[in-house]
Every structure is written in C-alpha cells, then in structure tokens.
Design an enzyme around this catalytic site. Structure first.
Site: not given
Length: 448
Positions: A417, A421
């Site tokens: 992450h 995204d």
C-alpha cells in the site's frame, strides 16, 4: 608437493554460506580440472562445485550436512600429484552456470574450460595407464529427500554407495537406506500408491513427503530462506488485499482446443490455464505499472521496472520455490507455457540455478493447484504485489438472469500500500479477471 587451498567461492547473488549435500571425492582421489568436488545447497538452489585444479585431494573440510561460509576452506589439492596439469590461481568468485541439460545440477564455472571428463574420478592407486585392470569410477548423482539424508547419516549409510535409488528418476528412498543398513539390497519396485486426499499418512506410516511425528528438522538452505523472506515481508510491507471472481469457462475451452491443435501440429507443448493467466497478468502490469515496482525507502524512490520478471510459485520437496520468467512481457501464451514447464521441472529436480530464482518483479501463486478456492498470498519482498489464483472448478453462476454451472476462479491481489493505492490495485485485479473471461484479448494482445 604444491598444495593449494580451494575456498568455497561466492555462489552468486550475494549468498553467504552453503550446506554440503554430498561429496563426490574422497581424500586421496586424483581429480581433473572442473571435476565435481561436491554439491552445495544454498538458500536458493543446489549447485555442483567443480575443481579449479587438477591434482590429488589431500584434505576435505566438512561432513555432509555441515554449513560452510563463503571463503572458508573447502578442499586442499596437491597440484603436483601424478604430474597432473595445473592452472593459475582461481578467481575469488564464480557465478553459477545455468547452461546445462535439465537433468544436470547447475555447476559453478569460471575456473577453466569444461571438458568431457567432468564427472570422472580416479581412486588412489589406479592412476596408472589404461590396461592395468582397473577403470575410472563414475561419480553418481545422489537424489533424495532431507529426511532420508538424515536417516542415512543416523544409520551410517553412504548415499553415494547406493545411488541411484529405486524411486522415480533414481531417487533414493527410505527403504533403500534401511535395506543398505541391514545389509540387503532393495529390490526395484513400483512406487507405492498415493494415499487419497485427506489421508493422514503414507502406507509406510510416514506423513507428507516422508515426515514423521516427533522428528526435528534443522532450519537451513531453502527453508531458512523462506523463513527470512516471509518474516521480512510481514515486518516491512504494509500490505492490503482485494479480490475478484471470474468466469473462466471460455478460457478453459480455448485452452483445451489449443492443446488439441498443438498436439496435431506436433509442437509438444501443453498449455495450462496458468499460461493464459500469466499472459493476462503481464498485460495488466503494463497498464498498472506500480504493481511491477519496488520501493527504496532510504533513497526515497519507487522504481517502476521496465521489464516484467514474472515469478510463479512451485511446490517442491525442498519447499516452495519461486522461479521467475525473465522479460515475460516479450512472450506469448505458448512461450510462457514452455517456460512454466521447464522452470517447474528444474525447480523440482534441483537443477535450477540462482539466476532463475532472483530478480523477480511480480509473483503469481497458483494455490488453486492444491484444490484451494482462496488464499492469503504473502508478497515476495522486495516486490510490490502478488496475485493469488484459486481453483478453477464448476460453480453456480448467474448468466442473463439464470443460474447456470460455469467454471469460475477467484483472483486475490496482495499489494504494497506504500506503492499502490487501492483504486489502482482494485482495477488491476478486475482487469486481469476481465482478460481471462475474454481470452481472445489475451491472444490478440501483442508481446512487447
């Protein structure tokens, strides 16, 4: 005497040590240039270490099972023995070679020219000219599993003396070792029947891959590397997951037709659904490049890799190994199928080299091959994502308002992450699923 020390060379990719799997020479043996001295298991593969000199072995360092650090003494060789030809000082390190037949274990090269006598070995006392009634003894490849190696060590059985074994491909089995320990020869026999799925033990009472309750397994080689990588991944990567289930009925049918046509054309290629999925993954990675990336926190940079070195997990007797297909973006479905087959076989028989096990940029884990519908794949550090592929099986599916039986599969993406995204990751796994639902797009998309 002109005795030289041969130290364990750098086995490639910055590895620091290796475990002695087998010795192919004894003290007193006369060896030739590039003759195999021993097999070393690193954290990535099993490789053969050839001699950089011709001469007589005057000292060996380490028993089978011992771990030697790079730069530690391996053997001492008298280069003047029997007038053997010598070579200048060896390089400080040599990369692992992968240019061998699939049946061969990778050999470290760089010490001298390869010759046809690589596997030949002469015992002390028979170094005379041919015709003295004695012949060279051929070095035999030892193939067996770690539990069997431990059993052989415990019982004092020399594996080279009973190789090849009675198992598939000459693998030495537990019965071979027990028979040798009792002084009887193990008669070749058909492989025992495979217990049905869910069975708690094999016919001989052992568990999966010969493991038995109460055994203690030392952590080394591949297993140690797996532990290190998994701990590093969980410790350093803040991962998130997303998934999508897809209807792969058309892909399944196209794959069957492709194999029939390949057989008719005499191509000798068997295309699996995984080959289509890998090609769809490559196409999707080109559209969503942050999944084919790595992050350097110290430098404050994210590198979007130009090439896609596509890894795929292979289940082997030594643990889960992840070879990768270099520049997979340049390959079509048939070429990917060939790579999957070749690298899988090399991983399982131990002939794969470090070069094929390093440098990956994205991984696909096909746990569906074990019958698993879903899973929680762990990112292969330092990559930024891994795609898990569940089992393709008939399930109820809604088509035009009606519930019908279709072959479906769940794709699960674990992603870093920090690099991607949720929006990009979610679109990536959906795009892979869409491509697989319409395999014509996979076939039509040109390779880079």
């Amino acid at each position: 005497m002109s005795v030289v020390d041969f130290k364990l060379p750098d086995l490639g990719e910055g590895l620091e040590d290796g475990e002695i799997v087998s010795w192919q020479v004894e003290v007193g043996d006369v060896v030739e240039l590039n003759q195999v001295l021993c097999e070393i298991e690193t954290a990535k593969a099993v490789v053969e270490v050839p001699s950089p000199f011709a001469g007589r072995i005057v000292e060996r360092n380490g028993d089978v099972g011992a771990t030697l650090a790079v730069g530690e003494l391996l053997v001492r060789i008298d280069r003047d023995a029997d007038g053997a030809a010598t070579q200048s000082e060896p390089p400080t390190s040599a990369p692992a070679s992968t240019g061998l037949d699939a049946e061969e274990v990778p050999t470290l090269v760089g010490y001298g020219e390869r010759d046809s006598t690589k596997g030949r070995r002469r015992r002390r006392g028979n170094a005379g000219a041919p015709g003295n009634g004695e012949s060279a003894t051929t070095s035999v490849q030892v193939r067996t599993k770690p539990p069997v190696r431990r059993l052989a060590r415990d019982l004092g059985v020399e594996l080279t003396a009973i190789a090849p074994g009675t198992g598939p491909g000459g693998v030495i089995t537990r019965d071979d070792v027990l028979a040798a320990a009792s002084g009887s020869a193990a008669a070749p026999a058909a492989a025992p029947p495979v217990p049905p799925t869910g069975s708690s033990a094999a016919p001989d009472g052992s568990g999966f891959r010969g493991r038995r309750p109460g055994e203690i397994e030392e952590v080394h080689g591949i297993r140690r590397r797996i532990i290190e990588k998994m701990e590093q991944s969980r410790r350093e990567i803040p991962e998130a997951t997303c998934s999508r289930t897809a209807d792969l009925t058309t892909l399944w049918d196209v794959r069957i037709a492709t194999n029939a046509q390949a057989e008719e054309a005499g191509l000798g290629i068997r295309v699996t659904p995984l080959a289509y999925i890998l090609r769809a993954t490559v196409i999707a990675l080109r559209r969503f490049p942050t999944l084919n990336a790595s992050i350097d926190r110290d430098a404050g940079r994210i590198t979007l890799h130009e090439h896609i070195n596509l890894g795929f997990a292979v289940d082997t007797d030594r643990g889960l190994i992840v070879p990768n297909i270099k520049s997979a973006e340049r390959l079509g479905v048939l070429e990917l199928a060939e790579q999957i087959s070749g690298l899988s076989q090399a991983a399982r028989d131990g002939s794969i080299g470090p070069a094929e096990l390093t440098g990956g940029t994205f991984t696909v884990s096909n746990y569906g091959a074990f019958g698993n519908d879903d899973g929680n794949p762990i990112i292969n550090h330092p990559e930024a994502g891994i795609l898990g592929v569940g089992a393709i099986r008939p399930r109820p599916w809604v088509v035009d308002g009606d519930v019908v039986v279709r072959r479906t599969c769940t794709f699960t993406l674990a992603f870093d992450h920090r690099v991607s995204d949720g929006g990009e990751a979610g679109r990536f796994v959906t795009y892979v699923a869409d491509l697989c639902e319409t395999p014509g797009l996979v076939l039509l998309d040109p390779s880079d």
